[in-house]
Design a protein around this motif. Structure first.
Motif, mmCIF file in Angstrom:
data_model
loop_
_atom_site.group_PDB
_atom_site.id
_atom_site.type_symbol
_atom_site.label_atom_id
_atom_site.label_comp_id
_atom_site.label_asym_id
_atom_site.label_seq_id
_atom_site.Cartn_x
_atom_site.Cartn_y
_atom_site.Cartn_z
ATOM 1 N N UNK A 251 0.831 -1.212 0.000
ATOM 2 C CA UNK A 251 0.000 0.000 0.000
ATOM 3 C C UNK A 251 0.862 1.257 0.000
ATOM 4 N N UNK A 252 1.958 1.213 -0.748
ATOM 5 C CA UNK A 252 2.848 2.361 -0.873
ATOM 6 C C UNK A 252 3.856 2.518 0.239
ATOM 7 N N UNK A 253 3.829 1.654 1.243
ATOM 8 C CA UNK A 253 4.774 1.730 2.364
ATOM 9 C C UNK A 253 5.865 0.677 2.191
ATOM 10 N N UNK A 254 7.115 1.102 2.308
ATOM 11 C CA UNK A 254 8.227 0.168 2.221
ATOM 12 C C UNK A 254 8.254 -0.738 3.443
ATOM 13 N N UNK A 255 8.547 -2.015 3.223
ATOM 14 C CA UNK A 255 8.631 -2.994 4.299
ATOM 15 C C UNK A 255 10.043 -3.572 4.373
ATOM 16 N N UNK A 256 10.438 -4.029 5.544
ATOM 17 C CA UNK A 256 11.750 -4.685 5.644
ATOM 18 C C UNK A 256 11.755 -6.000 4.867
ATOM 19 N N UNK A 257 12.844 -6.262 4.158
ATOM 20 C CA UNK A 257 12.980 -7.502 3.390
ATOM 21 C C UNK A 257 14.278 -8.179 3.811
ATOM 22 N N UNK A 258 14.140 -9.248 4.595
ATOM 23 C CA UNK A 258 15.317 -9.982 5.060
ATOM 24 C C UNK A 258 15.493 -11.314 4.339
ATOM 25 N N UNK A 259 14.405 -11.830 3.770
ATOM 26 C CA UNK A 259 14.485 -13.110 3.076
ATOM 27 C C UNK A 259 14.655 -14.298 3.994
ATOM 28 N N UNK A 260 14.397 -14.116 5.273
ATOM 29 C CA UNK A 260 14.677 -15.173 6.242
ATOM 30 C C UNK A 260 13.766 -16.384 6.065
ATOM 31 N N UNK A 261 12.512 -16.162 5.666
ATOM 32 C CA UNK A 261 11.576 -17.272 5.548
ATOM 33 C C UNK A 261 12.005 -18.231 4.435
ATOM 34 N N UNK A 262 12.449 -17.700 3.314
ATOM 35 C CA UNK A 262 12.899 -18.556 2.225
ATOM 36 C C UNK A 262 14.101 -19.390 2.654
ATOM 37 N N UNK A 263 14.976 -18.801 3.457
ATOM 38 C CA UNK A 263 16.149 -19.534 3.939
ATOM 39 C C UNK A 263 15.745 -20.667 4.857
ATOM 40 N N UNK A 264 14.816 -20.409 5.767
ATOM 41 C CA UNK A 264 14.368 -21.435 6.719
ATOM 42 C C UNK A 264 13.653 -22.563 5.992
ATOM 43 N N UNK A 265 12.842 -22.192 5.006
ATOM 44 C CA UNK A 265 11.932 -23.195 4.414
ATOM 45 C C UNK A 265 12.523 -23.924 3.229
ATOM 46 N N UNK A 266 13.565 -23.403 2.604
ATOM 47 C CA UNK A 266 14.162 -24.075 1.442
ATOM 48 C C UNK A 266 13.073 -24.652 0.550
ATOM 49 N N UNK A 267 12.216 -23.815 -0.063
ATOM 50 C CA UNK A 267 10.997 -24.299 -0.730
ATOM 51 C C UNK A 267 11.229 -25.224 -1.904
ATOM 52 N N UNK A 268 12.453 -25.361 -2.399
ATOM 53 C CA UNK A 268 12.678 -26.261 -3.515
ATOM 54 C C UNK A 268 12.923 -27.711 -3.077
ATOM 55 N N UNK A 269 12.879 -27.961 -1.745
ATOM 56 C CA UNK A 269 13.069 -29.312 -1.265
ATOM 57 C C UNK A 269 11.987 -30.234 -1.824
ATOM 58 N N UNK A 270 12.397 -31.396 -2.301
ATOM 59 C CA UNK A 270 11.441 -32.340 -2.868
ATOM 60 C C UNK A 270 10.673 -33.053 -1.777
ATOM 61 N N UNK A 271 9.345 -33.136 -1.929
ATOM 62 C CA UNK A 271 8.508 -33.809 -0.935
ATOM 63 C C UNK A 271 7.629 -34.850 -1.611
ATOM 64 N N UNK A 272 8.121 -35.441 -2.694
ATOM 65 C CA UNK A 272 7.340 -36.482 -3.385
ATOM 66 C C UNK A 272 7.239 -37.715 -2.517
#
Length: 272
Positions: A251-272
């Motif tokens: 909504x036009x307000x800058x937010x902090x971007x640390x990227x910490x969630x992507x690091x914790x979750x490693x979303x490319x991990x295979x879960x087949x």
């Protein structure tokens, strides 16, 4: 056993109840190099949600259909990065809302290129003017009834990546195609499952990863001031096709971007 249809061979019959009444549900499954990283989660959800709608489908049957699709669309270009869409409907036949007896489900499979990944430095997001009303009977189900999301998506103009939708109580629930995570001073917050129109498979994966990492992860209502206030340490959107997406502007307000969630979750991990 469902009647299987391929979109590139003509699609569903005209008397399909999914076409007529939105009587069904769907999954969009990311494929990377011939593998489906979140497949187990997608199959779990489709079987469980189909059961809630009174549509019978077996997990092994769905798994077999995905394997058929991988073989059908195999090749260095076709399965390097693409998306399979599975649409499961109650079946064909009958005029009017009441389903006929002994109907067999229809299952439509389509294949399309993956959308481009969002910028790593974060995306621009706004609040939607379209309210989101969730019937408790259908909360979380990725049903074919997505008209509110369609209308909200019309607000996406220019470089706006997503809009966040609020329920009648004013709680921010989710985006048009994403779930929401907020890092606060005292831990991670995501809206409660029973308030969601779609309980995403990536949301489930992220919650599991956070809790396995010993992070405090709470399901509780989220207000606009939670996202824009001083206690917010970061806002993230999740989607099984796009992964974890940080928000740099809301909504036009800058937010902090640390990227910490992507690091914790490693979303490319295979879960087949």
């Amino acid at each position: 056993m469902a009647q299987l249809y391929w979109a590139d061979e003509g699609g569903l019959p005209p008397d399909d109840r999914g076409l007529a009444y939105g009587d069904g549900l769907f999954e969009t499954i990311r494929i990377d190099d011939g593998r489906a990283p979140m497949l187990a989660y997608h199959l779990d959800r489709m079987v469980s949600d189909a059961r809630r709608l009174g549509i019978t489908i077996g997990r092994s049957e769905l798994d077999g259909v995905v394997r058929q699709a991988l073989a059908r669309y195999s090749g260095p270009e076709a399965t390097a990065r693409c998306v399979f869409k599975l649409i499961l409907t109650r079946g064909s036949g009958g005029r009017g809302y009441r389903p006929g007896p002994g109907m067999l489900p229809n299952l439509l499979v389509s294949h399309s290129p993956s959308p481009p990944l969002p910028a790593e430095e974060g995306v621009k997001v706004d609040f939607s003017r379209i309210p989101l009303t969730v019937n408790p009977l259908f909360s979380g189900i990725k049903s074919l009834n997505r008209l509110e999301q369609v209308m909200a998506s019309r607000e996406l103009q220019g470089d706006l990546f997503e809009v966040l939708m609020a329920n009648p109580a004013g709680h921010i629930v989710e985006g048009t195609r994403t779930n929401l995570f907020v890092e606060m001073d005292d831990g991670w917050v995501t809206p409660p499952t029973d308030s969601l129109a779609v309980a995403g498979v990536m949301r489930r994966f992220v919650l599991e990863r956070l809790r396995n990492a010993g992070e405090a992860a709470m399901e509780q209502p989220v207000l606009p001031e939670d996202l824009l206030g001083g206690r917010c340490r970061g806002v993230y959107l999740t989607n099984s096709v796009l992964g974890v997406v940080p928000v740099r502007s809301l909504a036009g307000q800058d937010l902090p971007v640390a990227g910490r969630l992507a690091t914790i979750c490693a979303p490319n991990t295979t879960t087949e």
